[in-house]
Every structure is written in structure tokens, then in C-alpha cells.
Enzyme design. Structure first.
Site, PDB file in Angstrom:
ATOM      1  N   SER A 121      18.811  29.151 134.157  1.00 44.71           N
ATOM      2  CA  SER A 121      19.646  30.317 133.859  1.00 44.71           C
ATOM      3  C   SER A 121      20.133  30.336 132.415  1.00 44.71           C
ATOM      4  O   SER A 121      20.278  31.411 131.816  1.00 44.71           O
ATOM      5  CB  SER A 121      20.841  30.376 134.817  1.00 44.71           C
ATOM      6  OG  SER A 121      21.586  29.174 134.758  1.00 44.71           O
ATOM      7  N   HIS A 162      25.508  29.311 130.373  1.00 40.69           N
ATOM      8  CA  HIS A 162      25.113  30.706 130.158  1.00 40.69           C
ATOM      9  C   HIS A 162      25.508  31.177 128.761  1.00 40.69           C
ATOM     10  O   HIS A 162      24.715  31.802 128.053  1.00 40.69           O
ATOM     11  CB  HIS A 162      25.762  31.598 131.215  1.00 40.69           C
ATOM     12  CG  HIS A 162      25.237  31.357 132.595  1.00 40.69           C
ATOM     13  ND1 HIS A 162      25.802  31.919 133.721  1.00 40.69           N
ATOM     14  CD2 HIS A 162      24.188  30.600 133.035  1.00 40.69           C
ATOM     15  CE1 HIS A 162      25.133  31.535 134.781  1.00 40.69           C
ATOM     16  NE2 HIS A 162      24.165  30.741 134.400  1.00 40.69           N
TER      17      HIS A 162
END
Length: 279
Positions: free
Chosen positions: A204, A258
Site C-alpha cells: 500500500s 501511506h
């Protein structure tokens, strides 16, 4: 006036002046049909009125195309998802590597849905105390290790949808460089922030780097779109980024990774745009 037969009508009107024939043709409704028809035929023979065009031959109807079956629609999509081509090779290679790692882990006895922290560490996850300084390769390998099939499928769906759009515009080598750089930055950021200890996995952070790259390409107008499509895509990307960050506040999700990947994606967009201008 003998118009009892076509031959007699033609012979009679062949002797009549043009004005009379024109009058009969214009007022044909006042006379028997044969009179008007004979007058028009004589005018056409004299070249005073054009002959009626021949009706065009009927156009044959094209055979109806058979409806595509689900297999005809699905198979090209699956080929593009897993099989590299000259136009799109980086995204399928990344997806295949992630799937192969998960399959190898499962084959070795690791749980397909809920592997333990020890098992993830054995397969290359990003672990405080192991990654730095002794095993820095974990900054990369952790990008291909996932904590179960749901985690894997969610990341691969995002990678495919986002990666295919970007690779078509940047090329495979640039996309791969941005992906790996963003993933390493995400892994490093999570080690730095979670100084008390972390065992992190997943793609991610690298995918957030692709979001950052796409944002910069949209803002700099390197992706050719009209004004409304550009605004719509910008809004969609911002929504996806923000919604994922917000969901990370309530779940077992590493938002620091992230943000680290997103920041690196924004940064690498600059040299990528310069190289795109030169090519």
C-alpha cells in the site's frame, strides 16, 4: 386524342408542341392517367425534364454480430492482468510477483488468511531491529509480503486500476522506479515513526506513491484530458487518498507508510516528468 394504347399515345404526343406537353404534365390530375404519363414521357424524350432516377438497390443488411460471452470479455482482462506485453509489462510483473510470494507462503504452510508475525518476518516483512541496520533488503521484500489473501487482493486491485492508467502514459520503467522508490520510502518512514517496534507488510505504501505521481501528472497537465475530465479525475484521486487515510485512523493500517509513499511519489514525479519531456 387517341391514347388507347401506349404506342398510340406516344405517336400523338410526339406531334404536340412543348408548351402543350408542359401544361398537360403540370395538370395531369385533370386528365386520365395515361395522358399525363404520355406527356411526361415525351418531355423526357425531348430532354426537357429529367428522367426519374432509378431506385438504388436495397442495401443488404449486415449480419448481426453474436453477443459476446462472459468468457470472451473476461479472458482478455485476465490476460492483461497477469501477462506482460510490450505496452504494459511493469504492472503485470508486480502483480505476478506479489501473487507468487503469497502462493509460496501458503504452500509452505503459512495461513492463507491470517499469518502470524513470526511467519511474516521469516518471509521478509519490515521488522524493527531486523531491517536496520542488519537486513535493509527488508525495505523492498516487505512490499511483496501480505498479511492474508484479503490484504493481497485489495492491494492488487488498486495496483492494477491505478498502474495500468499510469504505465500507459509514463512507460513501464518509470512506473517501476516510482513504485519501488515509494515503497522503500514508506518502509523507512514506518520504521522511523514506530520506534517502539513494528512488523509491517504490504504494497500500500508503494501504491500511495503511484497516487502521488498521478496527482502531479494531472496538476502539471502531462496527462491530456479536457478540463472537466481532469477535474473529475483529480477529485477521484483525492477522494481515494483521503478515504484510505481516514480509514487508517480506525483500523490496523499504517498511515505513516501511506504518507511516506505518497510524499515520495510526489517527489519522483519531477524527474519522471523531465524524462518524459526528453523522450
Amino acid at each position: 386524342m387517341d391514347v388507347s394504347t401506349p404506342e398510340a399515345a406516344a405517336a400523338h404526343f410526339a406531334q404536340r408542341p412543348d408548351a402543350e406537353l408542359l401544361y398537360l404534365a403540370r395538370h395531369a390530375s385533370r386528365y386520365p392517367p395515361a395522358v399525363g404519363a404520355a406527356a411526361v414521357a415525351e418531355l423526357q424524350r425531348r430532354g426537357l425534364v429529367p428522367e426519374a432516377p432509378l431506385a438504388p438497390p436495397p442495401t443488404p443488411e449486415a449480419p448481426a454480430e453474436p453477443d459476446e460471452t462472459w468468457a470472451q470479455v473476461l479472458l482478455p482482462v485476465l490476460r492483461g492482468l497477469f501477462w506482460p506485453t510490450r505496452q504494459c509489462w511493469a504492472v503485470p510483473v508486480l502483480i505476478d510477483l506479489n501473487l507468487l510470494v503469497w502462493l509460496a507462503m501458503t504452500w509452505s504452510g503459512v495461513s492463507a488468511t491470517a499469518p502470524t508475525g513470526h511467519e511474516l518476518a521469516r518471509w521478509g516483512s519490515n521488522v524493527t531491529g531486523l531491517t536496520w541496520p542488519g537486513q535493509p533488503w527488508r525495505l523492498v521484500t516487505s512490499l511483496f509480503v501480505h498479511g492474508g489473501v484479503a490484504h493481497l487482493l485489495l492491494n492488487m486491485a488498486s495496483l492494477w486500476l491505478l498502474g495500468v492508467l499510469l504505465e500507459a502514459r509514463t512507460g513501464g520503467a518509470r512506473l517501476l522506479a516510482a513504485y519501488l522508490a515509494s515503497g522503500v520510502a514508506a518502509s523507512a518512514a514506518t520504521l522511523w515513526y514506530h520506534s517502539g517496534g513494528i512488523n509491517s507488510t504490504g504494497a500500500s505504501g508503494a501504491i500511495f506513491g503511484l497516487y502521488g505521481l498521478l496527482l502531479m501528472l494531472l496538476l502539471s497537465k502531462k496527462i491530456v484530458l479536457d478540463k472537466w475530465d481532469r477535474r473529475g479525475m483529480l477529485g477521484l484521486v483525492l477522494y481515494l487518498v483521503l478515504s484510505n487515510l481516514v480509514s487508517g485512523l480506525t483500523g490496523n493500517i499504517d498511515n505513516i507508510a501511506h504518507l511516506g509513499g505518497l510524499l515520495m511519489g510526489l517527489l519522483v514525479a519531477v524527474p519522471i516528468q523531465l524524462s518524459m519531456q526528453r523522450s
